[in-house]
Design a protein around this motif. Structure first.
Motif, mmCIF file in Angstrom:
data_model
loop_
_atom_site.group_PDB
_atom_site.id
_atom_site.type_symbol
_atom_site.label_atom_id
_atom_site.label_comp_id
_atom_site.label_asym_id
_atom_site.label_seq_id
_atom_site.Cartn_x
_atom_site.Cartn_y
_atom_site.Cartn_z
ATOM 1 N N UNK A 86 14.103 12.520 39.527
ATOM 2 C CA UNK A 86 14.984 11.486 38.995
ATOM 3 C C UNK A 86 16.335 12.084 38.601
ATOM 4 N N UNK A 87 17.328 11.219 38.458
ATOM 5 C CA UNK A 87 18.653 11.637 37.988
ATOM 6 C C UNK A 87 18.737 11.355 36.491
ATOM 7 N N UNK A 88 19.230 12.308 35.741
ATOM 8 C CA UNK A 88 19.375 12.140 34.307
ATOM 9 C C UNK A 88 20.487 13.055 33.814
ATOM 10 N N UNK A 89 20.955 12.817 32.605
ATOM 11 C CA UNK A 89 22.125 13.503 32.064
ATOM 12 C C UNK A 89 21.782 14.673 31.130
ATOM 13 N N UNK A 90 20.508 14.926 30.877
ATOM 14 C CA UNK A 90 20.103 15.958 29.932
ATOM 15 C C UNK A 90 19.600 17.184 30.659
ATOM 16 N N UNK A 91 19.685 18.349 30.015
ATOM 17 C CA UNK A 91 19.030 19.517 30.601
ATOM 18 C C UNK A 91 17.594 19.576 30.067
ATOM 19 N N UNK A 98 13.596 16.150 22.692
ATOM 20 C CA UNK A 98 13.219 14.751 22.531
ATOM 21 C C UNK A 98 11.697 14.610 22.595
ATOM 22 N N UNK A 99 11.078 15.306 23.534
ATOM 23 C CA UNK A 99 9.622 15.219 23.692
ATOM 24 C C UNK A 99 8.892 15.684 22.436
ATOM 25 N N UNK A 100 9.457 16.650 21.733
ATOM 26 C CA UNK A 100 8.808 17.164 20.521
ATOM 27 C C UNK A 100 8.749 16.130 19.401
ATOM 28 N N UNK A 101 9.635 15.135 19.456
ATOM 29 C CA UNK A 101 9.630 14.107 18.409
ATOM 30 C C UNK A 101 9.106 12.768 18.932
ATOM 31 N N UNK A 102 8.465 12.776 20.100
ATOM 32 C CA UNK A 102 8.024 11.523 20.719
ATOM 33 C C UNK A 102 7.127 10.700 19.793
#
Length: 128
Positions: A86-91, A98-102
């Motif tokens: 997918x295309x996304x703007x984050x590294x 972000x995943x750590x605070x899901x």
């Protein structure tokens, strides 16, 4: 839905020789796999675009719920498999943050344009 499942299998190469392995066997509530979820979100011609968007939002909400039950190593494995597609703007490091605070992420509301409560259906006649 099985027609969309079949199409998704062919398009992605996932079980393209046996799309029926993913077919929905009966009516009622279902626990969908990935192919089935994509097909469900893409269903067209049975209702409006607004309902299709609602189905897509529901899939995202359920994915978030499932992610909340996973540990970070499992989420990272999924991200490593999915993100290259997918295309996304984050590294990757930002995505892992972000995943750590899901577990703390909640979808409290979402809105479309136009707001669906203000939309009315009209017949435009034969000219469409």
């Amino acid at each position: 839905m099985n027609a969309f499942i079949h199409e998704t299998c062919i398009a992605t190469g996932i079980d393209s020789k046996n799309p029926a392995a993913h077919y929905i066997k009966g009516a009622g509530p279902q626990h969908l796999d990935g192919v089935q979820s994509v097909a469900y979100g893409r269903l067209r011609l049975m209702d409006s675009d607004f309902q299709r968007v609602e189905r897509q939002k529901r899939v995202i909400e359920l994915c978030l719920q499932k992610a909340k039950t996973m540990d970070i190593s499992r989420i990272r494995l999924i991200m490593e498999a999915v993100l290259p597609q997918i295309a996304y703007e984050f590294d990757m490091n930002e995505m892992l943050s972000i995943a750590k605070i899901v577990k703390n992420i909640n979808i409290v509301a979402s809105y479309g344009v136009p707001e669906t409560s203000n939309v009315r259906t009209i017949d435009m006649g034969a000219a469409g």
